[in-house]
Motif scaffolding. Structure first.
Motif, mmCIF file in Angstrom:
data_model
loop_
_atom_site.group_PDB
_atom_site.id
_atom_site.type_symbol
_atom_site.label_atom_id
_atom_site.label_comp_id
_atom_site.label_asym_id
_atom_site.label_seq_id
_atom_site.Cartn_x
_atom_site.Cartn_y
_atom_site.Cartn_z
ATOM 1 N N PHE A 120 5.418 14.988 -49.045
ATOM 2 C CA PHE A 120 6.467 14.232 -48.449
ATOM 3 C C PHE A 120 7.685 15.237 -48.022
ATOM 4 O O PHE A 120 8.483 15.466 -48.801
ATOM 5 C CB PHE A 120 7.037 12.951 -49.461
ATOM 6 N N GLY A 121 7.851 15.739 -46.869
ATOM 7 C CA GLY A 121 8.589 16.714 -46.580
ATOM 8 C C GLY A 121 9.728 16.192 -45.364
ATOM 9 O O GLY A 121 9.148 15.482 -44.244
ATOM 10 N N GLU A 122 10.887 16.466 -45.602
ATOM 11 C CA GLU A 122 11.949 16.061 -44.794
ATOM 12 C C GLU A 122 12.214 17.451 -44.128
ATOM 13 O O GLU A 122 12.915 18.136 -44.961
ATOM 14 C CB GLU A 122 13.115 15.433 -45.289
ATOM 15 N N LEU A 123 12.043 17.709 -42.647
ATOM 16 C CA LEU A 123 11.984 18.984 -42.038
ATOM 17 C C LEU A 123 13.028 19.370 -41.147
ATOM 18 O O LEU A 123 13.800 20.493 -41.116
ATOM 19 C CB LEU A 123 10.755 19.430 -41.499
ATOM 20 N N GLY A 124 13.511 18.399 -40.297
ATOM 21 C CA GLY A 124 14.360 18.759 -39.265
ATOM 22 C C GLY A 124 14.586 17.701 -38.223
ATOM 23 O O GLY A 124 13.702 16.860 -37.808
ATOM 24 N N SER A 125 15.937 17.530 -37.853
ATOM 25 C CA SER A 125 16.302 16.527 -36.867
ATOM 26 C C SER A 125 17.547 16.977 -36.263
ATOM 27 O O SER A 125 18.494 17.393 -36.721
ATOM 28 C CB SER A 125 16.543 15.274 -37.707
ATOM 29 N N VAL A 126 17.609 16.336 -34.915
ATOM 30 C CA VAL A 126 18.838 16.678 -34.062
ATOM 31 C C VAL A 126 19.520 15.232 -34.094
ATOM 32 O O VAL A 126 20.753 15.224 -33.567
ATOM 33 C CB VAL A 126 18.897 17.346 -32.748
ATOM 34 N N ASN A 127 18.851 14.138 -34.439
ATOM 35 C CA ASN A 127 19.533 12.937 -34.495
ATOM 36 C C ASN A 127 20.542 12.514 -33.356
ATOM 37 O O ASN A 127 21.644 12.398 -33.220
ATOM 38 C CB ASN A 127 20.585 12.941 -35.608
ATOM 39 N N PRO A 128 19.756 12.443 -32.118
ATOM 40 C CA PRO A 128 20.525 11.936 -30.612
ATOM 41 C C PRO A 128 21.317 10.801 -30.516
ATOM 42 O O PRO A 128 20.911 9.856 -31.111
ATOM 43 C CB PRO A 128 19.381 12.054 -29.552
ATOM 44 N N MET A 129 22.480 11.069 -29.902
ATOM 45 C CA MET A 129 23.184 9.646 -29.738
ATOM 46 C C MET A 129 23.053 9.386 -28.250
ATOM 47 O O MET A 129 23.023 10.373 -27.417
ATOM 48 C CB MET A 129 24.802 10.030 -30.138
#
Length: 510
Positions: A268-277
């Motif tokens: 269960f890995g949380e790896l990366g995100s740019v979270n666009p708006m």
């Protein structure tokens, strides 16, 4: 109850906690604090990992079959013991990470709050998802047996501490709390960015365990060590699941190891995100400057070192110049901030250079970042240059923003479809934007684990309905969350009990 908050200066002893004992090793590493004294810590080894994992397996045969009340009491005792060490945790945490005291104190409250929330949640018992198909002995053509089902703990869990959350996602953070709530012993691989913070929190867990008389193998902490230590942990046959928050490269390597084991296990890995708006036209026309101001605040919060940092703003081209100028003005007011480690600061500089070198990218605000310092950076690019340029869609861990301009609604939809998996996606909208929002929502819910409107994603509520996860590469398991009470489900598996007499069934099914 725990003693009142300790005020004495905390001096780390630099040892690992292995099955209830503090163990040193000959080789040491020195911490690299942002301020204050450095300390020496023992280096982890595969042998220590083996000892911790074997102890966790031994502990499972008692801890995995404790009552919900016993596990809830353990979680609450850990929270008490962390609070008793509050001043010392803040002191060494600020030194090691450069985070301000108010941030560490808030994160400590989040950590103890989620421990207590999980205690309440497992007492209620709904997480067990208990089901009962009663026997139908007279059913034709065949009778139906009595079948009961509920969730059971998977076994020992490995947890990797995160660099950017020394409390909430590390030693006794969300992954550890969820595993312990489920009934799973935990072996933590501490993060070398904040080993002193990890040690004092481990002391709190140890004190809670001793107070309640639980098996010493229920929790272990291994500090430092090279990549082989992490590999030894995820490939150890006693480990049945892994919780990880960190980089895409490191997480993917561990994920592949878990899949390649003789007995593959979930990672269960949380790896990366740019979270666009996505800034819809009516909202920008009515309050574009306010949105820009809010974005600047969210983008630079904690030097941008949040996994939910909103790094991308998609806006219509005819509104982009005004929005970009308002964002630039807001960012220009923000001074340099200390980053968590020298390595993170270097990665931020490298990421800035990567974005700046992209086709069609223009600089709006750039500054020189020295050593462990970070300053805001702002760039702009047309949607036609954005789509297909994967380098522009990769996370830059720090206060960097990229404005992506689109010609019309159709191009905004096309840009939305081009994103990989995300932790979050945001709609800034007014009532007149509802039709476009309805077009975007099916795309965004397919891309992200959390879709929000008229806010900023850097606040992640610890609650029942929260999802902190998403399609790859945001996380390696899109059906899971690492925040909120549903995170406990990661470390459980369903078991059916067919025609088992009531006197033999687990107590939770009677």
């Amino acid at each position: 109850m725990a003693t009142s908050e300790m005020t004495a200066v905390f001096a780390p002893h630099g040892k690992h906690l292995i099955a209830g004992e503090w163990v040193g090793t000959e080789q040491t590493f020195r911490s690299e604090p942002a301020s204050g004294p450095a300390h020496d810590f023992s280096v982890g080894t595969p042998d220590l990992v083996d000892r911790a994992c074997e102890a966790a397996e031994a502990a499972f045969w008692s801890y995995g079959y404790t009552t919900r009340e016993e596990r809830a009491a353990f979680l609450e005792a850990i929270a008490d013991e962390i609070e008793a060490r509050g001043a010392a945790i803040t002191e060494i945490g600020t030194q090691e990470t450069g985070l301000p005291a108010a941030r560490l104190e808030g994160e400590r409250g989040r950590t103890t709050g989620q421990l207590r929330l999980f205690a309440f949640h497992i007492r209620e018992g709904e997480y067990l998802d208990r089901r009962h198909d009663k026997a139908l002995p007279d059913r034709k053509p065949l009778p139906r047996p009595d079948i009961r089902m509920m969730q059971r703990p998977v076994g020992p869990v490995a947890v990797f501490g995160a660099s950017n959350f020394p409390l909430a996602f590390s030693t006794a953070g969300g992954d550890t709390a969820a595993a312990l709530a489920a009934g799973c012993p935990v072996v933590v691989k501490g993060h070398s960015a904040h080993p002193g913070t990890g040690e004092i929190v481990a002391e709190a867990v140890q004190a809670a365990r001793e107070r309640l008389g639980l098996h010493p193998g229920v929790f272990s902490l291994v500090q430092g060590g090279n990549r082989k230590v992490g590999e030894a942990l995820v490939t150890h046959p006693r480990i049945k699941a892994v919780g990880f928050t960190g980089s895409l490269g490191g997480g993917r390597a561990l994920f592949d190891l878990c899949a390649a084991r003789p007995e593959p296990i979930p990672f269960f890995g949380e790896l990366g995100s740019v979270n666009p708006m996505f800034l819809l036209p009516e909202a920008v026309a009515a309050r574009g400057d306010a949105i820009a101001e809010g974005w600047a605040g969210s983008l630079t919060m904690g030097a941008g070192q949040f996994c939910t940092n909103p790094g991308i703003a998609v806006v219509r081209a005819d509104q982009a110049q005004g929005f970009a100028e308002a964002t630039k003005a807001a960012l220009a007011k923000v001074g340099t901030q200390v980053m968590l480690t020298d390595g993170i600061a270097k990665a931020y500089r490298d990421g800035t250079a990567r974005i700046a070198g992209g086709t069609g990218v223009r600089e709006l605000l750039t500054t020189t970042c020295d050593q462990r310092q970070a300053s805001p950076q702002l760039f702009i690019v047309q949607g036609s240059d954005w789509v297909g340029n994967h380098a522009l869609a990769e996370e830059v861990f720090g206060p960097l923003g990229l404005v992506v301009t689109v010609a019309d609604e159709d191009e905004m939809i096309a840009v939305a479809k081009s994103f990989e998996g995300q932790l979050t996606a945001t709609l800034h909208m007014d009532a007149g934007d509802a039709a476009l929002a309805r077009r975007l929502l099916p795309v965004l819910e397919r891309k992200a684990g959390r879709v929000l409107a008229n806010g900023f994603p850097t606040g992640v509520e610890v609650s029942d309905a929260m999802v902190h996860g998403g399609p790859y590469p945001a996380s390696t398991n899109f059906g899971a969350t690492s925040v909120g009470t549903m995170s406990i489900r990661r470390f459980l598996r369903p078991v059916s009990y067919q025609n088992i007499p009531e006197g033999v069934l687990p107590d939770d099914l009677n």
